[in-house]
Design an enzyme around this catalytic site. Structure first.
Site, PDB file in Angstrom:
ATOM      1  N   TYR A  89     115.594  84.467  66.614  1.00 37.01           N
ATOM      2  CA  TYR A  89     116.324  83.675  67.613  1.00 37.01           C
ATOM      3  C   TYR A  89     117.817  83.903  67.463  1.00 37.01           C
ATOM      4  O   TYR A  89     118.320  84.250  66.389  1.00 37.01           O
ATOM      5  CB  TYR A  89     115.995  82.182  67.489  1.00 37.01           C
ATOM      6  CG  TYR A  89     116.508  81.518  66.231  1.00 37.01           C
ATOM      7  CD1 TYR A  89     117.776  80.938  66.189  1.00 37.01           C
ATOM      8  CD2 TYR A  89     115.727  81.459  65.081  1.00 37.01           C
ATOM      9  CE1 TYR A  89     118.249  80.326  65.036  1.00 37.01           C
ATOM     10  CE2 TYR A  89     116.183  80.843  63.932  1.00 37.01           C
ATOM     11  CZ  TYR A  89     117.447  80.275  63.906  1.00 37.01           C
ATOM     12  OH  TYR A  89     117.911  79.669  62.761  1.00 37.01           O
ATOM     13  N   CYS A  90     118.543  83.726  68.561  1.00 41.18           N
ATOM     14  CA  CYS A  90     119.999  83.835  68.566  1.00 41.18           C
ATOM     15  C   CYS A  90     120.508  82.998  69.739  1.00 41.18           C
ATOM     16  O   CYS A  90     119.741  82.273  70.366  1.00 41.18           O
ATOM     17  CB  CYS A  90     120.447  85.294  68.665  1.00 41.18           C
ATOM     18  SG  CYS A  90     119.767  86.181  70.089  1.00 41.18           S
ATOM     19  N   THR A  91     121.779  83.095  70.053  1.00 44.30           N
ATOM     20  CA  THR A  91     122.374  82.194  71.041  1.00 44.30           C
ATOM     21  C   THR A  91     121.707  82.297  72.409  1.00 44.30           C
ATOM     22  O   THR A  91     121.168  81.323  72.935  1.00 44.30           O
ATOM     23  CB  THR A  91     123.878  82.469  71.172  1.00 44.30           C
ATOM     24  OG1 THR A  91     124.482  82.394  69.886  1.00 44.30           O
ATOM     25  CG2 THR A  91     124.534  81.446  72.101  1.00 44.30           C
ATOM     26  N   CYS A 114     118.631  89.271  69.509  1.00 42.64           N
ATOM     27  CA  CYS A 114     117.238  89.362  69.070  1.00 42.64           C
ATOM     28  C   CYS A 114     116.475  90.478  69.763  1.00 42.64           C
ATOM     29  O   CYS A 114     115.454  90.942  69.253  1.00 42.64           O
ATOM     30  CB  CYS A 114     116.534  88.030  69.277  1.00 42.64           C
ATOM     31  SG  CYS A 114     117.146  86.778  68.152  1.00 42.64           S
ATOM     32  N   ILE A 145     118.566  80.224  71.936  1.00 40.07           N
ATOM     33  CA  ILE A 145     118.726  78.800  71.633  1.00 40.07           C
ATOM     34  C   ILE A 145     119.126  78.027  72.880  1.00 40.07           C
ATOM     35  O   ILE A 145     118.747  76.869  73.063  1.00 40.07           O
ATOM     36  CB  ILE A 145     119.775  78.617  70.526  1.00 40.07           C
ATOM     37  CG1 ILE A 145     119.370  79.383  69.272  1.00 40.07           C
ATOM     38  CG2 ILE A 145     119.971  77.136  70.194  1.00 40.07           C
ATOM     39  CD1 ILE A 145     120.511  79.578  68.279  1.00 40.07           C
TER      40      ILE A 145
END
Length: 285
Positions: free
Chosen positions: A184-186, A191, A213
């Protein structure tokens, strides 16, 4: 009355002439009075820009008029009105800098060999069905996770995205190769690359949180598996999904709870440091 908005999006698709895309994007964004950062490469586009909502809508419509970008997942959020100092549109070897452009393969459908996309509710079903066999793997810089992360997530010791390849090659995460790994990432762009790097290194079951996210927070706020605040790369510095957000960060001066970052080098050479409002006021006084 101006209503400031910020949009975040990326598209992985082959671009034969990145410089032409750069010029078009600069002209389009400038004509609509936007500021922010747009990166273009032969692999696609990665953009975060802001301005008045009417101008942003025109920019989004113009961007989607280009067929390869027509299905871009545009993530909207409220801005402050002066979120970015200027407009920057550049051609780079990568639209997210892992330092491994030669490893990334992209076709008209996106990244080749990346992790399986899971919507937020699908992530919940995976966790409910597999329990401890599921591992969340943070695809952001380490400092971002200080104020927010998924519960029990693995947070690699990286200060820049470039360090991920070395981290993966170090062997310290090899014990996860038989786990169900959810990266996961912003907003999802990091990703896309990270999950493909992990799969090519023998991680057998790799997923990526679709929309990052941001989309997860829109779906579940602070009632799900996410805890804390989300670091963002603009003047806001961080956002919360509800007034129930936990405060995970700790002030570098007093150790008290805070999610406030300041640009202030510390004894480890970091520029972004967590400092609570009281310590900021005491230092100013």
């Amino acid at each position: 009355m101006a209503v400031p908005k910020i949009v975040l999006f990326y598209v992985f698709t082959p671009l034969a002439d990145p410089e032409a895309i750069r010029l078009w994007q600069y002209t389009l964004a400038e004509a609509n009075n936007l500021t922010g950062r747009i990166l273009v490469s032969e692999h696609g586009i990665n953009a975060t820009v802001g301005g008045d909502i009417r101008d942003v809508k025109r920019y989004v419509k113009g961007t989607r008029s280009y067929a390869p970008f027509k299905d871009a997942d545009i993530k909207w959020s409220d801005g402050l009105g002066d979120d970015f100092p200027r407009l920057s549109v550049k051609v780079r070897p990568e639209i997210v800098t892992f330092g491994a452009p030669g490893e990334l393969k992209v076709d008209a459908d996106g990244v080749v060999g990346g992790g399986t996309h899971l919507a937020p509710d699908e992530v919940h079903r995976l966790v409910e069905g597999r329990g401890d066999d599921v591992v969340f793997f943070d695809g952001r810089n380490g400092f971002e996770a200080e104020i927010g992360r998924f519960r029990d997530a693995v947070v690699p010791d990286v200060s820049t995205t470039r360090e991920f390849v070395h981290e993966l090659d170090s062997g310290k995460y090899d014990h996860l190769k038989d786990k169900a790994v959810v990266t996961y990432c912003t907003g999802g762009v990091r990703c896309e690359v990270l999950s493909s790097l992990m799969r090519s290194r023998g991680f057998g079951e790799v997923y990526q949180l679709d929309g990052g996210i941001v989309r997860y927070g829109e779906a579940f706020g602070d009632t799900g598996l996410w805890e804390g605040s989300l670091y963002v790369f603009d003047k806001r510095m961080s956002i919360e999904f509800s007034d129930q957000a936990k405060t995970l960060g700790r002030c570098s001066t007093c150790g008290g709870p805070t999610s406030r970052y300041e640009n202030m080098p510390d004894d480890r050479g970091r520029e972004l440091v967590l400092v609570c409002a009281d310590c900021t006021e005491n230092r100013a006084g």
